[in-house]
Design a protein around this motif. Structure first.
Motif, PDB file in Angstrom:
ATOM      1  N   TYR A 108       1.040  -1.606  -0.375  1.00 53.82           N
ATOM      2  CA  TYR A 108       0.389   0.089   0.161  1.00 53.82           C
ATOM      3  C   TYR A 108       0.856   1.224   0.116  1.00 53.82           C
ATOM      4  O   TYR A 108       2.009   1.150   0.791  1.00 53.82           O
ATOM      5  CB  TYR A 108      -1.332   0.096   1.496  1.00 53.82           C
ATOM      6  CG  TYR A 108      -2.238  -0.426   1.162  1.00 53.82           C
ATOM      7  CD1 TYR A 108      -3.179  -0.734   1.007  1.00 53.82           C
ATOM      8  CD2 TYR A 108      -1.708  -2.222   1.573  1.00 53.82           C
ATOM      9  CE1 TYR A 108      -4.536  -2.164   0.323  1.00 53.82           C
ATOM     10  CE2 TYR A 108      -2.641  -3.255   1.324  1.00 53.82           C
ATOM     11  CZ  TYR A 108      -3.533  -2.676   1.486  1.00 53.82           C
ATOM     12  OH  TYR A 108      -4.917  -3.939   1.051  1.00 53.82           O
ATOM     13  N   VAL A 109       0.390   2.147  -0.876  1.00 53.30           N
ATOM     14  CA  VAL A 109       0.789   3.171  -0.387  1.00 53.30           C
ATOM     15  C   VAL A 109       0.045   4.544  -0.327  1.00 53.30           C
ATOM     16  O   VAL A 109      -0.648   4.866  -0.255  1.00 53.30           O
ATOM     17  CB  VAL A 109       1.354   4.085  -2.267  1.00 53.30           C
ATOM     18  CG1 VAL A 109       1.725   5.509  -1.765  1.00 53.30           C
ATOM     19  CG2 VAL A 109       2.063   3.400  -2.231  1.00 53.30           C
TER      20      VAL A 109
ATOM     21  N   LYS B 149      -3.950   0.506  -2.983  1.00 53.43           N
ATOM     22  CA  LYS B 149      -3.502  -0.377  -2.705  1.00 53.43           C
ATOM     23  C   LYS B 149      -2.960  -1.160  -4.376  1.00 53.43           C
ATOM     24  O   LYS B 149      -3.550  -0.710  -5.079  1.00 53.43           O
ATOM     25  CB  LYS B 149      -4.696  -1.165  -2.932  1.00 53.43           C
ATOM     26  CG  LYS B 149      -4.252  -3.237  -2.205  1.00 53.43           C
ATOM     27  CD  LYS B 149      -5.723  -4.134  -2.438  1.00 53.43           C
ATOM     28  CE  LYS B 149      -5.243  -5.722  -2.287  1.00 53.43           C
ATOM     29  NZ  LYS B 149      -4.276  -5.834  -2.999  1.00 53.43           N
ATOM     30  N   CYS B 150      -1.952  -1.386  -3.920  1.00 53.48           N
ATOM     31  CA  CYS B 150      -1.536  -1.397  -5.350  1.00 53.48           C
ATOM     32  C   CYS B 150      -1.088  -2.715  -6.006  1.00 53.48           C
ATOM     33  O   CYS B 150      -0.827  -4.237  -5.325  1.00 53.48           O
ATOM     34  CB  CYS B 150       0.224  -1.306  -5.141  1.00 53.48           C
ATOM     35  SG  CYS B 150       0.949   0.362  -4.380  1.00 53.48           S
ATOM     36  N   GLU B 151      -1.860  -3.357  -6.605  1.00 55.82           N
ATOM     37  CA  GLU B 151      -1.716  -4.319  -7.559  1.00 55.82           C
ATOM     38  C   GLU B 151      -1.378  -4.913  -8.987  1.00 55.82           C
ATOM     39  O   GLU B 151      -1.425  -5.727  -9.392  1.00 55.82           O
ATOM     40  CB  GLU B 151      -3.267  -4.190  -7.804  1.00 55.82           C
ATOM     41  CG  GLU B 151      -3.884  -4.594  -6.835  1.00 55.82           C
ATOM     42  CD  GLU B 151      -4.891  -5.423  -6.373  1.00 55.82           C
ATOM     43  OE1 GLU B 151      -3.760  -6.651  -7.257  1.00 55.82           O
ATOM     44  OE2 GLU B 151      -5.228  -5.988  -5.085  1.00 55.82           O
TER      45      GLU B 151
ATOM     46  N   SER C 197      -1.282  -5.918 -13.333  1.00 56.03           N
ATOM     47  CA  SER C 197      -1.923  -5.768 -12.988  1.00 56.03           C
ATOM     48  C   SER C 197      -3.173  -6.290 -12.346  1.00 56.03           C
ATOM     49  O   SER C 197      -2.845  -7.828 -12.125  1.00 56.03           O
ATOM     50  CB  SER C 197      -3.041  -5.297 -14.638  1.00 56.03           C
ATOM     51  OG  SER C 197      -3.598  -6.062 -15.266  1.00 56.03           O
TER      52      SER C 197
ATOM     53  N   PHE D 140       6.649   8.178  -8.577  1.00 56.84           N
ATOM     54  CA  PHE D 140       4.929   6.528  -8.163  1.00 56.84           C
ATOM     55  C   PHE D 140       4.034   6.906 -10.029  1.00 56.84           C
ATOM     56  O   PHE D 140       3.774   7.906 -10.112  1.00 56.84           O
ATOM     57  CB  PHE D 140       4.211   6.996  -7.681  1.00 56.84           C
ATOM     58  CG  PHE D 140       4.680   6.474  -5.883  1.00 56.84           C
ATOM     59  CD1 PHE D 140       4.848   5.261  -5.489  1.00 56.84           C
ATOM     60  CD2 PHE D 140       3.727   8.177  -5.287  1.00 56.84           C
ATOM     61  CE1 PHE D 140       5.380   5.078  -4.230  1.00 56.84           C
ATOM     62  CE2 PHE D 140       5.259   7.590  -3.849  1.00 56.84           C
ATOM     63  CZ  PHE D 140       5.799   6.452  -3.428  1.00 56.84           C
TER      64      PHE D 140
ATOM     65  N   PHE E 162       2.325   5.812 -12.178  1.00 58.85           N
ATOM     66  CA  PHE E 162       0.905   4.196 -11.925  1.00 58.85           C
ATOM     67  C   PHE E 162       0.147   4.064 -13.536  1.00 58.85           C
ATOM     68  O   PHE E 162       0.344   5.044 -14.335  1.00 58.85           O
ATOM     69  CB  PHE E 162       0.569   4.611 -11.346  1.00 58.85           C
ATOM     70  CG  PHE E 162      -0.160   4.144  -9.647  1.00 58.85           C
ATOM     71  CD1 PHE E 162       0.340   2.967  -8.813  1.00 58.85           C
ATOM     72  CD2 PHE E 162       0.901   4.990  -8.735  1.00 58.85           C
ATOM     73  CE1 PHE E 162       0.473   2.735  -8.201  1.00 58.85           C
ATOM     74  CE2 PHE E 162       0.698   4.735  -7.717  1.00 58.85           C
ATOM     75  CZ  PHE E 162       1.159   3.779  -7.330  1.00 58.85           C
TER      76      PHE E 162
ATOM     77  N   THR F 243      -5.776   4.064 -12.627  1.00 56.13           N
ATOM     78  CA  THR F 243      -5.327   4.442 -10.852  1.00 56.13           C
ATOM     79  C   THR F 243      -5.286   6.072 -11.033  1.00 56.13           C
ATOM     80  O   THR F 243      -5.782   6.592  -9.945  1.00 56.13           O
ATOM     81  CB  THR F 243      -3.332   4.248 -10.942  1.00 56.13           C
ATOM     82  OG1 THR F 243      -2.434   2.634 -10.657  1.00 56.13           O
ATOM     83  CG2 THR F 243      -3.807   4.084  -9.677  1.00 56.13           C
TER      84      THR F 243
ATOM     85  N   ALA G 199      -5.012   0.321  -6.348  1.00 59.69           N
ATOM     86  CA  ALA G 199      -4.937   0.769  -7.993  1.00 59.69           C
ATOM     87  C   ALA G 199      -4.717  -0.149  -9.472  1.00 59.69           C
ATOM     88  O   ALA G 199      -4.084  -1.248  -8.688  1.00 59.69           O
ATOM     89  CB  ALA G 199      -2.769   1.662  -8.199  1.00 59.69           C
TER      90      ALA G 199
ATOM     91  N   ASP H 258      -2.756  -0.696 -11.901  1.00 65.13           N
ATOM     92  CA  ASP H 258      -1.781  -1.560 -12.709  1.00 65.13           C
ATOM     93  C   ASP H 258      -0.560   0.140 -12.274  1.00 65.13           C
ATOM     94  O   ASP H 258      -0.683   0.541 -12.346  1.00 65.13           O
ATOM     95  CB  ASP H 258      -2.127  -1.018 -14.120  1.00 65.13           C
ATOM     96  CG  ASP H 258      -2.737   0.084 -14.941  1.00 65.13           C
ATOM     97  OD1 ASP H 258      -2.896   0.704 -14.219  1.00 65.13           O
ATOM     98  OD2 ASP H 258      -2.840  -0.268 -16.244  1.00 65.13           O
ATOM     99  N   LEU H 259       0.205  -0.201 -13.290  1.00 65.45           N
ATOM    100  CA  LEU H 259       1.199   0.585 -13.202  1.00 65.45           C
ATOM    101  C   LEU H 259       1.957   1.155 -14.360  1.00 65.45           C
ATOM    102  O   LEU H 259       0.364   1.102 -14.902  1.00 65.45           O
ATOM    103  CB  LEU H 259       2.465  -0.423 -12.440  1.00 65.45           C
ATOM    104  CG  LEU H 259       3.308  -1.311 -11.630  1.00 65.45           C
ATOM    105  CD1 LEU H 259       4.253  -1.637 -11.550  1.00 65.45           C
ATOM    106  CD2 LEU H 259       2.982   0.171  -9.923  1.00 65.45           C
TER     107      LEU H 259
END
Length: 365
Positions: free
Chosen positions: A16-17, A30-32, A39, A259, A261, A265, A290, A292-293
């Motif tokens: 988590y960020v 929440k980073c998925e 993703s 970051f 994203f 996101t 979130a 994806d990146l």
């Protein structure tokens, strides 16, 4: 130390960020995107393929086919490569080049549909293409993320319990709305939880998921040009609609903090921070998902020429406002029975060529 033999066996669930320093609100993201598919779509892809396997729907000559704006296509490409299946992804011109190249690197076919249907947009054209394909060749198996209950079950069984473990005093959950698989899975889980959790859906301006006028959208991921069959609005407390310019501003604001994203996101964070600003929720625990990146968006969301050509010279001006439109939900219409028994929901508060080419023969690269 994790040791795996299949790429879909790994997914980071507990990262988590804390966005307070960047946006001034208590909001945990929440980073998925930390898995080999990059993703949150890995969960739905795995559930849908394994459900088809259990049902005996996959034969030696089967070719999996799915409509995707990108992330699910990558996840299915990875799973198909790992399991030895063939896969055809039907997408449109909004799919990022890096995403298309990733699918092809994994051995999948990618069919770009250029037409738009008058009412269904790109999505309607993609679905029509798949229906015609399946009707003409029985080897094709359409997983149909838009209607497949495995889509929301994946998040009911995995995403929501992971959030509940990390935040046992959760008050607010912000979830982006695309097919609404993540939204519905999480909402159903928390409806049965030991304390009330307010579910806020984040949608894109121009999407018709929660009604409204369809509009032009260029960032893939969230939003729909037709109402998603999986959606049950009685599980949703509020909807925030975010303009794509605000999505881009938020992505760049996060990038200035280190970051990077994806566009989905950026939409979710923009909608969440706007809702928190309007409602003053400092004393409540809030989480946003979130999907994806940002590496696959370097030639779009993070490319200044692309951004300025589509959204104007001022979209990346310093210290821009992050705005969104918050609107109450219309009364839900009756829908079909749920795939699994669920408790009664509590009272909710309302608050670019014309041609389409045929794919190459199945199995060709």
């Amino acid at each position: 130390m994790p040791v795996i033999s299949t790429p879909y066996a790994f997914n980071e669930e507990e990262l988590y960020v804390d966005l307070r320093s960047a946006f001034g609100h208590s909001l945990f993201l929440k980073c998925e995107g930390f898995n080999f598919a990059g993703s949150i779509k890995l969960k739905a892809a795995t559930e849908m393929v394994e459900s088809a396997e259990r049902a005996g729907d996959l034969r030696p000559d089967t070719v999996l086919v799915e409509s995707s704006s990108g992330n699910l296509g990558v996840a299915l490409s990875m799973i198909a490569a790992s399991k030895g299946y063939r896969f055809l992804c039907v997408t449109d011109s909004r799919c990022n080049l890096a995403t298309r190249l990733m699918m092809e690197a994994l051995g999948s076919q990618v069919q770009v549909v250029a037409d738009q249907e008058s009412n269904g947009g790109f999505l309607g054209a993609r679905l029509a293409y798949i229906r015609n394909l399946c009707a003409s060749d029985s080897r094709f198996l359409w997983l149909s993320q838009y209607t497949n209950p495995g889509n929301w079950r994946a998040h009911y069984r995995r995403t929501a319990p992971a959030i509940a473990r990390a935040f046992p005093r959760l008050d607010l959950l912000f979830v982006g709305a695309g097919t609404t698989g993540t939204l519905m899975g999480c909402a159903r889980y928390f409806r049965q939880w030991h304390r009330p959790v307010r579910i806020i859906a984040v949608d894109s301006v121009g999407s018709v998921t929660f009604g409204g006028t369809p509009g032009h959208r260029m960032i893939p991921g969230l939003g729909m040009s037709v109402q998603p069959p999986l959606l049950d609005e009685s599980y949703v407390d509020d909807v925030v609609r975010v303009a794509e310019a605000d999505t881009i501003r938020t992505c760049h604001r996060l990038a200035k903090r280190g970051f990077v994203f994806g566009g989905s996101t950026g939409t979710v964070v923009s909608g969440a921070t706007d809702w928190l600003t309007r409602h003053g929720a400092e004393d409540r625990t809030a989480v946003a998902i979130a999907p994806d990146l940002g590496e696959r968006y370097l030639d779009t969301v993070y490319h200044d020429n692309w951004v300025q050509d589509l959204y104007g010279e001022d979209v990346l001006a310093p210290v821009p406002p992050i705005g969104a439109e918050v609107s109450p939900l219309p009364a839900p219409s009756p829908g079909p029975p749920e795939p699994e028994p669920q408790p009664q929901p509590r009272r909710r508060r309302r608050g670019h060529d014309a041609s389409v080419s045929r794919p190459r023969p199945p199995g060709s690269r």
